[in-house]
Motif scaffolding. Structure first.
Motif, PDB file in Angstrom:
ATOM      1  N   LYS A  93     -35.109   0.729  12.172  1.00 19.87           N
ATOM      2  CA  LYS A  93     -35.130   0.664  13.643  1.00 19.87           C
ATOM      3  C   LYS A  93     -36.419   1.306  14.160  1.00 19.87           C
ATOM      4  N   TRP A  94     -36.784   2.448  13.590  1.00 22.39           N
ATOM      5  CA  TRP A  94     -38.021   3.121  13.998  1.00 22.39           C
ATOM      6  C   TRP A  94     -39.225   2.222  13.722  1.00 22.39           C
ATOM      7  N   TYR A  95     -39.218   1.577  12.587  1.00 27.30           N
ATOM      8  CA  TYR A  95     -40.310   0.687  12.184  1.00 27.30           C
ATOM      9  C   TYR A  95     -40.497  -0.441  13.204  1.00 27.30           C
ATOM     10  N   ASP A  96     -39.383  -0.992  13.662  1.00 29.28           N
ATOM     11  CA  ASP A  96     -39.463  -2.076  14.639  1.00 29.28           C
ATOM     12  C   ASP A  96     -40.006  -1.587  15.982  1.00 29.28           C
ATOM     13  N   ASP A  97     -39.679  -0.356  16.330  1.00 29.70           N
ATOM     14  CA  ASP A  97     -40.125   0.196  17.616  1.00 29.70           C
ATOM     15  C   ASP A  97     -41.575   0.664  17.586  1.00 29.70           C
ATOM     16  N   TYR A  98     -41.983   1.231  16.444  1.00 24.35           N
ATOM     17  CA  TYR A  98     -43.315   1.850  16.349  1.00 24.35           C
ATOM     18  C   TYR A  98     -44.008   1.383  15.082  1.00 24.35           C
ATOM     19  N   TYR A  99     -44.467   0.149  15.082  1.00 27.58           N
ATOM     20  CA  TYR A  99     -45.071  -0.433  13.882  1.00 27.58           C
ATOM     21  C   TYR A  99     -46.100   0.530  13.281  1.00 27.58           C
ATOM     22  N   PRO A 100     -45.822   1.099  12.098  1.00 27.69           N
ATOM     23  CA  PRO A 100     -46.642   2.201  11.579  1.00 27.69           C
ATOM     24  C   PRO A 100     -48.045   1.820  11.136  1.00 27.69           C
ATOM     25  N   TYR A 101     -48.273   0.550  10.769  1.00 29.13           N
ATOM     26  CA  TYR A 101     -49.581   0.204  10.227  1.00 29.13           C
ATOM     27  C   TYR A 101     -50.624  -0.043  11.311  1.00 29.13           C
ATOM     28  N   ALA A 102     -50.257   0.273  12.562  1.00 28.59           N
ATOM     29  CA  ALA A 102     -51.256   0.357  13.630  1.00 28.59           C
ATOM     30  C   ALA A 102     -51.663   1.810  13.850  1.00 28.59           C
ATOM     31  N   MET A 103     -51.058   2.716  13.079  1.00 25.66           N
ATOM     32  CA  MET A 103     -51.402   4.131  13.165  1.00 25.66           C
ATOM     33  C   MET A 103     -52.765   4.394  12.533  1.00 25.66           C
ATOM     34  N   ASP A 104     -53.270   5.599  12.755  1.00 25.14           N
ATOM     35  CA  ASP A 104     -54.459   6.031  12.022  1.00 25.14           C
ATOM     36  C   ASP A 104     -54.070   6.306  10.575  1.00 25.14           C
ATOM     37  N   ASN A 105     -55.076   6.388   9.713  1.00 20.67           N
ATOM     38  CA  ASN A 105     -54.813   6.569   8.283  1.00 20.67           C
ATOM     39  C   ASN A 105     -54.050   7.858   7.978  1.00 20.67           C
ATOM     40  N   MET A 106     -54.319   8.902   8.714  1.00 22.20           N
ATOM     41  CA  MET A 106     -53.654  10.178   8.463  1.00 22.20           C
ATOM     42  C   MET A 106     -52.162  10.074   8.771  1.00 22.20           C
ATOM     43  N   SER A 107     -51.832   9.513   9.930  1.00 20.96           N
ATOM     44  CA  SER A 107     -50.428   9.378  10.319  1.00 20.96           C
ATOM     45  C   SER A 107     -49.685   8.415   9.390  1.00 20.96           C
ATOM     46  N   THR A 108     -50.366   7.325   9.008  1.00 20.04           N
ATOM     47  CA  THR A 108     -49.746   6.364   8.101  1.00 20.04           C
ATOM     48  C   THR A 108     -49.449   6.993   6.747  1.00 20.04           C
ATOM     49  N   LEU A 109     -50.336   7.866   6.291  1.00 21.31           N
ATOM     50  CA  LEU A 109     -50.108   8.563   5.034  1.00 21.31           C
ATOM     51  C   LEU A 109     -48.855   9.434   5.124  1.00 21.31           C
ATOM     52  N   LEU A 110     -48.719  10.177   6.214  1.00 21.26           N
ATOM     53  CA  LEU A 110     -47.544  11.037   6.385  1.00 21.26           C
ATOM     54  C   LEU A 110     -46.272  10.192   6.443  1.00 21.26           C
ATOM     55  N   TYR A 111     -46.328   9.077   7.136  1.00 20.65           N
ATOM     56  CA  TYR A 111     -45.197   8.144   7.197  1.00 20.65           C
ATOM     57  C   TYR A 111     -44.853   7.627   5.796  1.00 20.65           C
ATOM     58  N   SER A 112     -45.876   7.245   5.042  1.00 24.14           N
ATOM     59  CA  SER A 112     -45.666   6.646   3.726  1.00 24.14           C
ATOM     60  C   SER A 112     -45.129   7.647   2.710  1.00 24.14           C
ATOM     61  N   VAL A 113     -45.404   8.922   2.926  1.00 22.62           N
ATOM     62  CA  VAL A 113     -44.862   9.961   2.045  1.00 22.62           C
ATOM     63  C   VAL A 113     -43.410  10.258   2.407  1.00 22.62           C
TER      64      VAL A 113
END
Length: 580
Positions: A192-212
């Protein structure tokens, strides 16, 4: 002015700030350029751009505070430039960004696999370009740090300070994105979060934290399934079938039930299934729904023994193919979506379950390593396998997924725009052609299922086919695909959640299972939901197990019709009944 001067102080390290921003912001800029016409995404990207500026400033502030310790600054440079290299390499090589799967693959990679990866990719054009850009960035950093740019930058510092002041309030507002992510405790909430806030439009730092964070959440849920499944295989399970038996469970994809001639569509999209129904071998269930319109959530729930209507989560259930294995069946998983969108969240979350090593060790006899352009090719590869006396074969098709025109070979190009006899004002020739292509894909899907009927017609065999969800193709409005947010409109829900559900029995199976055949005939109009399909499979295979629940088996005389809960909170029948 005092505020600006205060903010400017850490910008003594203006070079670091600029380099940091350049290194972490590319994915956000990329999505902004690709999708700038999407107003909602533009608003989200503005938040992500502001977060990137704030992150860069905070890291710069820390570098400034610890400026006596040059090693910290050097390590920070190494880290952010490495992030840039990884982003460029992944984008050029795989068309993706840093993702949960990338993190998991790195965590699970051994020395031999690392060497193999280096051999395969170290000398590619994509890797060369990535290294070249990275080296140029390093040279630029050295030049800027050593020369006059660092000393004559008062105007730049002033502009950056103003930028930080402007973006900081937006960043504070956008902290709800991170908070809502770390409030997620399971993958349902993550999706649900993914649909609301598509993570791969984030900056690399935030995407890394999401991916961990994602593998951490997934690991907890899958640990639960693994533990309970391991305990389940200690319990007795057996089949009372005397003859050899083939149970084939086929999971379709994005099948709009109302585009099947079998369910009343005006074009002949299901000639083979129509024929088998007339012969009395095919049983068509008319009132089956999917609990979600998301492949990820559906697959998890149909592969486990939980029941959503009883308030049970998939991760509280047992991975049902393991029970077949315990009962003496060979279990085959042939999946044509195994590597599709490999780095995307829905593939990661499905594959992390059905291809978890501990589960595969206790469940599968064999699974495929190669995927194919067309589903028929997948089946042809499966038919080459030597099977045993008792077999459960799970076939996951591409079906009518995403671009329908790519789902069938040219000889199935039977329908065109002229065959779509509708006069809706929003339909033009192009949209009618899209509908026709979807119908061609549906016709090909019928042919693929027909391959199974033909292969097993002289054996003791049963085929169960369902689709994970439906979707739209300009059926009721000017829209195609799926709404990941529930729209309380009867037609939208029916097109996206009503699914085809059929059971085919060979002549040999019909003769030796007359009781089951009679119950199948009597059950086709019952209300049901596909998350309980394993209960039907247990019965069709005559498996005696404590995990069989007759109240959840739609063919049982003890079956209980319960509330059909969709999207974890709405009663399907209340919505559809109240809207009609």
């Amino acid at each position: 002015m005092k505020v600006i001067k205060l903010i400017e102080k850490p910008l003594h390290e203006i070079v670091f700030f600029i380099v940091c921003l350049i290194c972490i912001i590319p994915p956000t800029i990329n999505h902004f350029l690709l999708l700038f016409n999407d107003v909602d995404l533009d608003i989200l990207v503005i938040q992500y751009l502001s977060i990137a500026v704030t992150i860069s400033y905070i890291i710069t502030l820390l570098i400034y505070i610890f400026r006596k310790y040059k090693l910290i600054k050097y390590m920070a440079y190494v880290f952010i430039i490495t992030l840039l290299f990884v982003f460029i390499f992944l984008k050029l090589s795989f068309g993706t960004n840093i993702s949960p799967l990338v993190v998991l693959m790195i965590a699970e990679t051994n020395t031999n696999e690392s060497l193999e990866f280096i051999q395969n990719f170290a000398f590619t054009k994509e890797c060369f370009i990535s290294f070249t850009i990275t080296i140029l960035m390093i040279l630029a950093v050295v030049m800027m740090e050593r020369h006059t740019f660092k000393k004559k930058n008062h105007f730049i510092k002033h502009v950056v300070a103003i930028l930080v002041i402007i973006t900081f309030p937006i960043s504070i507002y956008a902290t709800h994105i991170a908070k809502s992510l770390y409030d997620c405790k399971n993958m349902n909430e993550i999706n649900k979060w993914y649909d609301d806030y598509y993570p791969y439009a984030m900056d690399n730092m935030s995407t890394l934290l999401y991916s961990v964070y994602i593998p951490h959440i997934t690991a907890n849920e899958i640990k639960s399934v693994i533990h309970q499944t391991k305990e389940s295989v200690k319990l007795q399970a057996e089949t009372t079938e005397n003859d050899s038996l083939d149970v084939i469970f086929v999971i379709g994809e994005s099948y709009i039930k109302y585009h099947a001639h079998l369910y009343g569509y005006n074009l002949p999209t299901t000639p083979i299934m129509d024929r088998e129904q007339k012969k009395g071998n095919l049983f068509v269930f008319n009132n089956m729904i999917s609990p979600y319109n998301s492949t990820t959530l559906v697959i998890k729930n149909i592969m486990c023994t939980n029941s959503i209507s009883d308030g049970e989560s998939w991760c509280d259930g047992i991975y049902f193919p393991a029970i077949f294995k315990r009962a003496g069946f060979n279990v085959y998983m042939w999946d044509n979506q195994k590597t599709v969108g490999l780095f995307l969240i829905y593939t990661f979350t499905i594959n992390s379950l059905i291809y978890n090593k501990q589960l595969t060790d206790i469940t599968y006899t064999k699974n495929n390593n190669i995927t194919y352009q067309y589903d028929g090719e997948l089946l042809e590869s499966f038919f080459k396998e030597k099977t045993g006396k008792y077999n459960l074969s799970i076939i996951h098709l591409m079906g009518q997924h995403v671009t329908a025109s790519e789902r069938y070979p040219k000889e199935f190009n039977c329908f065109s725009a002229k065959d779509i006899k509708r006069n809706d004002t929003y339909l033009d020739e192009e949209k009618k052609q899209s509908i026709a292509e979807y119908d061609n894909a549906t016709l090909y899907n019928d042919s693929v299922i027909g391959m199974l009927f033909n292969t097993y017609k002289n054996r003791n065999a049963v085929v169960i086919y369902l689709s994970d969800h439906g979707e739209e193709i300009y059926d009721i409005r000017d829209a195609k695909g799926r709404n990941l947010e529930l729209i309380k409109d009867t037609n939208v829900i029916k097109y996206q959640n009503d699914v085809p559900f059929i059971v085919w029995c060979s002549d040999k199976y019909k003769v030796s299972h007359s009781g089951i055949i009679k119950d199948l005939q009597a059950s086709v109009n019952k209300k049901g939901m596909i998350d309980n399909v394993c209960q039907l499979l247990f019965r069709l295979a005559n498996i005696k197990t404590s995990f069989y629940n007759s109240e959840r088996d739609i063919t049982s005389s003890k079956y209980k019709t319960k509330k059909r809960i969709i999207y974890d909170k709405f009663n399907y029948d209340d919505i559809v009944h109240n809207m009609n």
